[in-house]
Structure formats: structure tokens, C-alpha cells
Design a protein around this motif. Structure first.
Motif, short mmCIF file in Angstrom:
data_model
loop_
_atom_site.label_atom_id
_atom_site.label_comp_id
_atom_site.label_asym_id
_atom_site.label_seq_id
_atom_site.Cartn_x
_atom_site.Cartn_y
_atom_site.Cartn_z
N GLN A 61 45.43 33.60 31.96
CA GLN A 61 44.01 33.29 32.10
C GLN A 61 43.22 34.56 32.42
O GLN A 61 42.12 34.78 31.89
CB GLN A 61 43.81 32.26 33.22
CG GLN A 61 44.42 30.90 32.96
CD GLN A 61 43.77 30.21 31.76
OE1 GLN A 61 42.56 30.25 31.60
NE2 GLN A 61 44.59 29.59 30.94
N ILE A 62 43.77 35.39 33.28
CA ILE A 62 43.08 36.63 33.68
C ILE A 62 42.85 37.54 32.49
O ILE A 62 41.80 38.17 32.36
CB ILE A 62 43.90 37.34 34.77
CG1 ILE A 62 43.82 36.56 36.09
CG2 ILE A 62 43.44 38.78 34.97
CD1 ILE A 62 44.78 37.04 37.15
N ALA A 63 43.82 37.60 31.60
CA ALA A 63 43.71 38.47 30.42
C ALA A 63 42.56 38.04 29.52
O ALA A 63 42.09 38.85 28.69
CB ALA A 63 45.02 38.45 29.64
N GLN A 64 42.07 36.82 29.68
CA GLN A 64 40.98 36.32 28.84
C GLN A 64 39.61 36.43 29.50
O GLN A 64 38.60 36.11 28.86
CB GLN A 64 41.24 34.85 28.49
CG GLN A 64 42.58 34.58 27.83
CD GLN A 64 42.76 35.34 26.54
OE1 GLN A 64 41.83 35.42 25.72
NE2 GLN A 64 43.94 35.92 26.34
N ILE A 65 39.54 36.89 30.74
CA ILE A 65 38.25 36.95 31.44
C ILE A 65 37.46 38.16 30.95
O ILE A 65 37.94 39.30 31.06
CB ILE A 65 38.45 37.04 32.97
CG1 ILE A 65 39.21 35.82 33.49
CG2 ILE A 65 37.11 37.16 33.68
CD1 ILE A 65 39.53 35.88 34.98
N PRO A 66 36.26 37.96 30.43
CA PRO A 66 35.43 39.09 29.99
C PRO A 66 35.13 40.03 31.15
O PRO A 66 34.85 39.60 32.28
CB PRO A 66 34.14 38.41 29.49
CG PRO A 66 34.55 37.01 29.16
CD PRO A 66 35.60 36.66 30.16
N GLY A 67 35.24 41.33 30.88
CA GLY A 67 34.94 42.31 31.91
C GLY A 67 36.11 42.65 32.79
O GLY A 67 36.00 43.49 33.70
N VAL A 68 37.27 42.01 32.54
CA VAL A 68 38.48 42.28 33.32
C VAL A 68 39.54 42.88 32.41
O VAL A 68 39.84 42.34 31.34
CB VAL A 68 39.04 41.00 33.97
CG1 VAL A 68 40.37 41.29 34.66
CG2 VAL A 68 38.06 40.44 34.97
N THR A 69 40.10 44.03 32.81
CA THR A 69 41.18 44.67 32.07
C THR A 69 42.47 44.51 32.85
O THR A 69 42.54 44.85 34.03
CB THR A 69 40.90 46.17 31.89
OG1 THR A 69 39.69 46.34 31.14
CG2 THR A 69 42.05 46.85 31.17
N LEU A 70 43.50 43.95 32.22
CA LEU A 70 44.80 43.75 32.85
C LEU A 70 45.77 44.78 32.31
O LEU A 70 46.11 44.77 31.13
CB LEU A 70 45.31 42.33 32.58
CG LEU A 70 46.73 42.01 33.05
CD1 LEU A 70 46.86 42.15 34.57
CD2 LEU A 70 47.15 40.62 32.60
N LEU A 71 46.20 45.71 33.18
CA LEU A 71 47.23 46.67 32.80
C LEU A 71 48.57 45.99 32.92
O LEU A 71 48.86 45.34 33.92
CB LEU A 71 47.19 47.90 33.71
CG LEU A 71 45.86 48.63 33.84
CD1 LEU A 71 46.01 49.84 34.78
CD2 LEU A 71 45.34 49.08 32.47
N SER A 72 49.42 46.14 31.92
CA SER A 72 50.71 45.45 31.97
C SER A 72 51.78 46.31 31.34
O SER A 72 51.51 47.24 30.57
CB SER A 72 50.63 44.10 31.25
OG SER A 72 50.25 44.27 29.89
N ALA A 73 53.02 45.99 31.70
CA ALA A 73 54.17 46.73 31.17
C ALA A 73 54.51 46.20 29.79
O ALA A 73 54.25 45.04 29.48
CB ALA A 73 55.36 46.56 32.10
#
Length: 291
Positions: A279-291
Motif C-alpha cells: 500500500q505504501i508503494a502506491q501512495i503519491p509523494g512517497v518513495t519506498l527504497l527496497s532491496a
């Protein structure tokens, strides 16, 4: 100025991250990035944010604050790190919410620096391991109070991020997972400092070296030295492979000791956490760094 606010969260290697950033202070300064020591701003900003609750900042308050924080240093980008920006460790959880005062505190910071471009950078963590960490030094009474008032299965980081997006919609947010940090440590540092993936940094393996054997680190460094043309994604896969073979068990094992908590509950919380990250990965204005 670009102002990077590293806000924790608690229990996400926040102190180690700041220490590594400070080890890059000189190199960052050459790029116009200031990394002031926390003693220059933590208490100062705490007092200023508290004063905002009873008044309005003076028109030049931002300039005065920067003079105190940066002294004579010139910067286009500055990193301020404090896991208590959104509240103390005790205030990190209330009922079904992470950091219930986050919007109010972030609003105060935005009012203190109205001319600057603020960004939030924050580590997230599986609630199943975060709650025991937050309560590790709490009294038995406090533990009982939290466990009775908070259902860990209802805790969602996405709720906090959506609250912040509503409160300060012009402030971009970058987040990462505590569980991925050994693999993306260097990426987090570069993201905060505004460096590209090719630029050298100091301490890019600081976290990894704390959970991997000396022999494993020696072999990993040699392998990476021999394969310098790897992509970041390839490098992360290599690190994961070495970590799987050379991890120090005592350093990565987490002992959960909360009344009524079982392995089934932990598995359920981990599954809910993974769903929340989607869900977080879909929030506009939020960047999720991931491995």
C-alpha cells in the motif's frame, strides 16, 4: 535550501545512520551538503517547536535558526537527524497509531522553515519486532498498558504516511524497511546526501559489518573489488548471498518476550506488514527504497 529531516523511526538503526552520515561530513560539504552535529539543533528545534504551540514564529525565525545551526557554513542541502522529531520513544505508539503527534510536529517544522524545501526520510519496521524494541526498557506496568490499549494487528505505517501527506502535502517522503537496511545501507546514505550511485561514500558497509563475520566481510569486499561494474541490484543480491552464508546468528536473531505473543502472531504481523508495504508503494509523494 533542501532540508532532509531524518525522523527515525525508533528502533531502525537511527543512531548508527547518523554516525555514518557524520563520517561523510567533509565529503558532503564539498558538494554543498551540510551535516551538522545533533548538538547544534536538537534542543534548539525542540524549544522552537514548543514555542510554536503558544505563538507564531517571527518572519526571520528561519534565518536566525540557520545561523545558529550552520554558523558560517554555506549549504544548498542540510541533513537534520532526530528520532524524536515526531515524539519520544514512549510517544511512538498510542492506541492504533504510530506517532500520534507527527502531523502537529511536522506542521511546526514547516512553519519554522517556510522558505525551505523540506523532505521526510524515515525507516519503517515490522510491528512484530518494533513493539518489543520500544518496550524493552519499559516497566511491567507500561508494557501491560500498551498491550491492552494497542492491537498490533491494526498498526499500519501507511496510516502515518497518509496523515503526513494530508498535513504537509508539499513535503515528499522517502522511507525504507529496517529489515532491508543491511542490503541498502549505502543507497539510503546516498539518497539522504543527494549523491548518485557512482559517488564514493564512507561507511557504506557499516551496518553489514556488524552482523557479518570478519571472514565474510573480507571475502565480500574482495569479490566486490573484483566486480566493480555490477549494478546496484546485482550488488544487493551478492550481499544477500554472503549474508546468508556468513551472518552472525547472535546479531540477527531477535528474541521476543512479550506476554501472550506467539510465533503464529509474529507470522501474522509480518504478513500484514508486507501487505502494508504494498500500500505504501502506491501512495503519491512517497518513495519506498527496497532491496
Amino acid at each position: 535550501m533542501q532540508v532532509i529531516l531524518h525522523v527515525g523511526a525508533h528502533g531502525t538503526e537511527e543512531d548508527r545512520l547518523l554516525k555514518t552520515l557524520l563520517n561523510n561530513k567533509e565529503a558532503a560539504a564539498k558538494r554543498g551538503v551540510a551535516i551538522p552535529g545533533p548538538g547544534k539543533y536538537r534542543y534548539l528545534l525542540k524549544d522552537c517547536m514548543g514555542a510554536l504551540l503558544t505563538g507564531t514564529p517571527a518572519p526571520d525565525s528561519g534565518e536566525v535558526l540557520w545561523d545558529s545551526i550552520l554558523e558560517q557554513e554555506h549549504a544548498d542541502r542540510v541533513i537534520l537527524s532526530n528520532p524524536h522529531f515526531f515524539g519520544s520513544q514512549r510517544q511512538a505508539l498510542e492506541g492504533h497509531n504510530f506517532y500520534p503527534e507527527a502531523e502537529m510536529r511536522m506542521g511546526a517544522l514547516a512553519r519554522l522553515f517556510p522558505e525551505d524545501q523540506l523532505e521526510i526520510h524515515m525507516g519503517l519496521r515490522d510491528p512484530g519486532s518494533l513493539l518489543p524494541t520500544l518496550l524493552a526498557d519499559a516497566s511491567p506496568q507500561r508494557v501491560d498498558q500498551v498491550l491492552q490499549s494497542s492491537d498490533p494487528a491494526t498498526l499500519r505505517w501507511s496510516n502515518l504516511l497518509l496523515r503526513l501527506r494530508t498535513a504537509v502535502p508539499d513535503v515528499p517522503i522517502t522511507v525504507w524497511c529496517y529489515e532491508d537496511m543491511p542490503l541498502i545501507w549505502a543507497q539510503i546514505l546516498r539518497q539522504m546526501m543527494g549523491f548518485n550511485s557512482e559517488e564514493r561514500i564512507s561507511g557504506g558497509m557499516d551496518l553489514l559489518s556488524s552482523i557479518m563475520s570478519t571472514e565474510g566481510m573480507k571475502r565480500l569486499r574482495a569479490y566486490l573489488h573484483e566486480h566493480r561494474d555490477m549494478t546496484e541490484a546485482h550488488k544487493q543480491r551478492v550481499i544477500a548471498a554472503f549474508l546468508g552464508k556468513y551472518a552472525i546468528d547472535e546479531a540477527i536473531e531477535e528474541e521476543i518476550d512479550l506476554p501472550g505473543w506467539t510465533e503464529d502472531l509474529m507470522d501474522t504481523l509480518s504478513d500484514l506488514y508486507e501487505e502494508d508495504l504494498e500500500q505504501i508503494a502506491q501512495i503519491p509523494g512517497v518513495t519506498l527504497l527496497s532491496a
